[in-house]
Design an enzyme around this catalytic site. Sequence first.
Site, mmCIF file in Angstrom:
data_model
loop_
_atom_site.group_PDB
_atom_site.id
_atom_site.type_symbol
_atom_site.label_atom_id
_atom_site.label_comp_id
_atom_site.label_asym_id
_atom_site.label_seq_id
_atom_site.Cartn_x
_atom_site.Cartn_y
_atom_site.Cartn_z
ATOM 1 N N LYS A 13 0.530 -1.471 0.219
ATOM 2 C CA LYS A 13 -0.319 -0.056 0.262
ATOM 3 C C LYS A 13 0.917 1.425 0.182
ATOM 4 C CE LYS A 13 -2.110 -1.046 3.848
ATOM 5 N NZ LYS A 13 -1.715 -1.785 3.949
ATOM 6 N N ARG A 88 -10.517 0.163 7.616
ATOM 7 C CA ARG A 88 -10.271 -0.995 8.562
ATOM 8 C C ARG A 88 -11.169 -1.811 9.316
ATOM 9 N NH1 ARG A 88 -4.184 0.242 8.348
ATOM 10 N NH2 ARG A 88 -3.576 -1.294 8.601
ATOM 11 N N ARG A 127 11.474 -5.072 5.571
ATOM 12 C CA ARG A 127 11.311 -3.682 5.362
ATOM 13 C C ARG A 127 12.485 -2.870 6.496
ATOM 14 N NH1 ARG A 127 5.125 -1.455 5.726
ATOM 15 N NH2 ARG A 127 4.967 -2.344 7.685
ATOM 16 N N ARG A 160 10.245 -1.045 11.795
ATOM 17 C CA ARG A 160 9.131 -0.507 12.255
ATOM 18 C C ARG A 160 9.290 -0.991 13.070
ATOM 19 N NH1 ARG A 160 4.110 0.445 8.643
ATOM 20 N NH2 ARG A 160 3.636 -0.708 10.278
ATOM 21 N N ARG A 171 -1.788 -9.104 13.694
ATOM 22 C CA ARG A 171 -1.870 -7.867 11.826
ATOM 23 C C ARG A 171 -3.059 -8.277 10.838
ATOM 24 N NH1 ARG A 171 3.848 -5.587 11.369
ATOM 25 N NH2 ARG A 171 2.415 -4.788 9.099
HETATM 26 P P1 AP5 Z 1 4.903 -1.456 2.110
HETATM 27 O O1 AP5 Z 1 4.043 -0.673 0.365
HETATM 28 O O2 AP5 Z 1 5.426 -0.763 3.278
HETATM 29 O O3 AP5 Z 1 3.703 -2.276 2.418
HETATM 30 P P2 AP5 Z 1 2.193 -1.869 3.461
HETATM 31 O O4 AP5 Z 1 0.920 -2.505 2.251
HETATM 32 O O5 AP5 Z 1 1.908 -0.336 2.907
HETATM 33 O O6 AP5 Z 1 2.260 -2.511 5.180
HETATM 34 P P3 AP5 Z 1 2.144 -1.935 6.107
HETATM 35 O O7 AP5 Z 1 2.888 -3.255 6.962
HETATM 36 O O8 AP5 Z 1 2.380 -0.576 6.382
HETATM 37 O O9 AP5 Z 1 0.922 -2.066 5.922
HETATM 38 P P4 AP5 Z 1 -0.336 -1.859 7.364
HETATM 39 O O10 AP5 Z 1 -1.956 -2.046 6.871
HETATM 40 O O11 AP5 Z 1 0.147 -3.286 8.500
HETATM 41 O O12 AP5 Z 1 0.151 -1.148 9.157
HETATM 42 P P5 AP5 Z 1 -0.470 0.241 8.529
HETATM 43 O O13 AP5 Z 1 0.660 1.769 8.698
HETATM 44 O O14 AP5 Z 1 -1.267 1.059 7.496
HETATM 45 O O15 AP5 Z 1 5.674 -2.901 1.276
HETATM 46 C C1 AP5 Z 1 6.073 -4.024 2.646
HETATM 47 C C2 AP5 Z 1 7.604 -4.413 1.953
HETATM 48 O O16 AP5 Z 1 7.234 -5.007 0.867
HETATM 49 C C3 AP5 Z 1 8.362 -2.955 1.847
HETATM 50 O O17 AP5 Z 1 9.809 -3.227 2.200
HETATM 51 C C4 AP5 Z 1 8.932 -2.742 0.412
HETATM 52 O O18 AP5 Z 1 10.152 -2.123 -0.084
HETATM 53 C C5 AP5 Z 1 7.929 -4.608 -0.404
HETATM 54 N N1 AP5 Z 1 7.234 -4.575 -1.612
HETATM 55 C C6 AP5 Z 1 5.905 -3.676 -1.999
HETATM 56 N N2 AP5 Z 1 6.042 -4.124 -2.992
HETATM 57 C C7 AP5 Z 1 6.374 -5.126 -3.309
HETATM 58 C C8 AP5 Z 1 6.768 -6.175 -4.489
HETATM 59 N N3 AP5 Z 1 5.484 -5.692 -5.492
HETATM 60 N N4 AP5 Z 1 7.274 -6.469 -4.619
HETATM 61 C C9 AP5 Z 1 8.728 -6.691 -4.154
HETATM 62 N N5 AP5 Z 1 8.453 -6.115 -2.790
HETATM 63 C C10 AP5 Z 1 7.957 -5.213 -2.217
HETATM 64 O O19 AP5 Z 1 -0.683 0.572 10.048
HETATM 65 C C11 AP5 Z 1 -0.500 -0.394 11.096
HETATM 66 C C12 AP5 Z 1 -0.606 0.073 11.768
HETATM 67 O O20 AP5 Z 1 -1.466 0.953 12.908
HETATM 68 C C13 AP5 Z 1 -2.245 -0.861 12.514
HETATM 69 O O21 AP5 Z 1 -1.657 -2.201 12.532
HETATM 70 C C14 AP5 Z 1 -3.060 -0.453 13.448
HETATM 71 O O22 AP5 Z 1 -2.190 -0.816 14.679
HETATM 72 C C15 AP5 Z 1 -2.665 1.079 13.466
HETATM 73 N N6 AP5 Z 1 -3.694 1.368 12.128
HETATM 74 C C16 AP5 Z 1 -3.395 2.014 11.043
HETATM 75 N N7 AP5 Z 1 -4.663 2.415 10.432
HETATM 76 C C17 AP5 Z 1 -5.846 2.163 11.356
HETATM 77 C C18 AP5 Z 1 -7.199 2.017 11.186
HETATM 78 N N8 AP5 Z 1 -7.895 2.896 10.291
HETATM 79 N N9 AP5 Z 1 -8.326 1.702 11.785
HETATM 80 C C19 AP5 Z 1 -7.461 1.178 12.860
HETATM 81 N N10 AP5 Z 1 -5.929 0.949 13.418
HETATM 82 C C20 AP5 Z 1 -5.295 1.376 12.246
#
Ligand code: AP5
Length: 216
Positions: A13, A88, A127, A160, A171
């Site tokens: 994402k 979410r 990552r 992270r 997660r």
């Molecule tokens: P990356 O693009 O960083 O992946 P991502 O989908 O953004 O992963 P996140 O871990 O950020 O998602 P998340 O939903 O767990 O975290 P968030 O910050 O939203 O890619 C990941 C890795 O893969 C990187 O190293 C990249 O280089 C590699 N990669 C990417 N694409 C690739 C490809 N095609 N091929 C090979 N490699 C690739 O949320 C974190 C926390 O915040 C949650 O757990 C929760 O506690 C809280 N939170 C956030 N939003 C909410 C909400 N709306 N409601 C409640 N809690 C929330």
Amino acid sequence: MNLLIIGAPGAGKGTMSDLLINNFHLVHVSTGDMLRAAVKAGTPVGLKAQEYMNKGALVPDEVIHDIIVERLSQDDVNDGFLFDGYPRTLNQAEDLDAILKQIGKKIDRVINLDIEDEELIKRITGRRLCPTCGEIFNIYYKAPAKEGVCDKCGADLIQRKDDNLESLTVRLEEYHKNTQPVIEYYEAADIVSHINAKQGVNEVFEDIKAALEGLC
Ligand code: AP5
């Protein structure tokens, strides 16, 4: 154009959001980034969110409601936004509809990044992030030229707190239980594009661009 990008942890994402905001001039609204900034700043929201985030659990809906209302009150969202990692839960999706209705906006398309859980382990544990410019690296798939150092700005890379196997398990459970129903909610409105996220970064982005044709 107003978009949502949804997908499991590590689905890509953040990586796709960087490409989308640069190509389509959208404002990036990532609840994960906003919550991490609040934790770092030690605000009341950050103090509440921290314990949930470290475990990999979802932050309560009412905390998310407040930060979204505040973010959508800023003028820069008027030219188009990209929500990353929000909504979410079904409750958040219904709440978002009500908030958008009040301000005369709507979601034009939902991009769902499809990928199996097994593929996400290396993406999450590998990552590395630049705390200064936000560039995303991966020791397996996109390693920096010099270990631990950002190619773009030279800062030391970080990992992270929730990027470990224990948090990832929680997660993923949260994702399947609470976020998959959100995809079905938007499917009922016929605005979801399912994208194969198991491909290379360029291929995934090409598929997203094709799905958005005609919208901008
Ligand atoms: P990356 O693009 O960083 O992946 P991502 O989908 O953004 O992963 P996140 O871990 O950020 O998602 P998340 O939903 O767990 O975290 P968030 O910050 O939203 O890619 C990941 C890795 O893969 C990187 O190293 C990249 O280089 C590699 N990669 C990417 N694409 C690739 C490809 N095609 N091929 C090979 N490699 C690739 O949320 C974190 C926390 O915040 C949650 O757990 C929760 O506690 C809280 N939170 C956030 N939003 C909410 C909400 N709306 N409601 C409640 N809690 C929330």
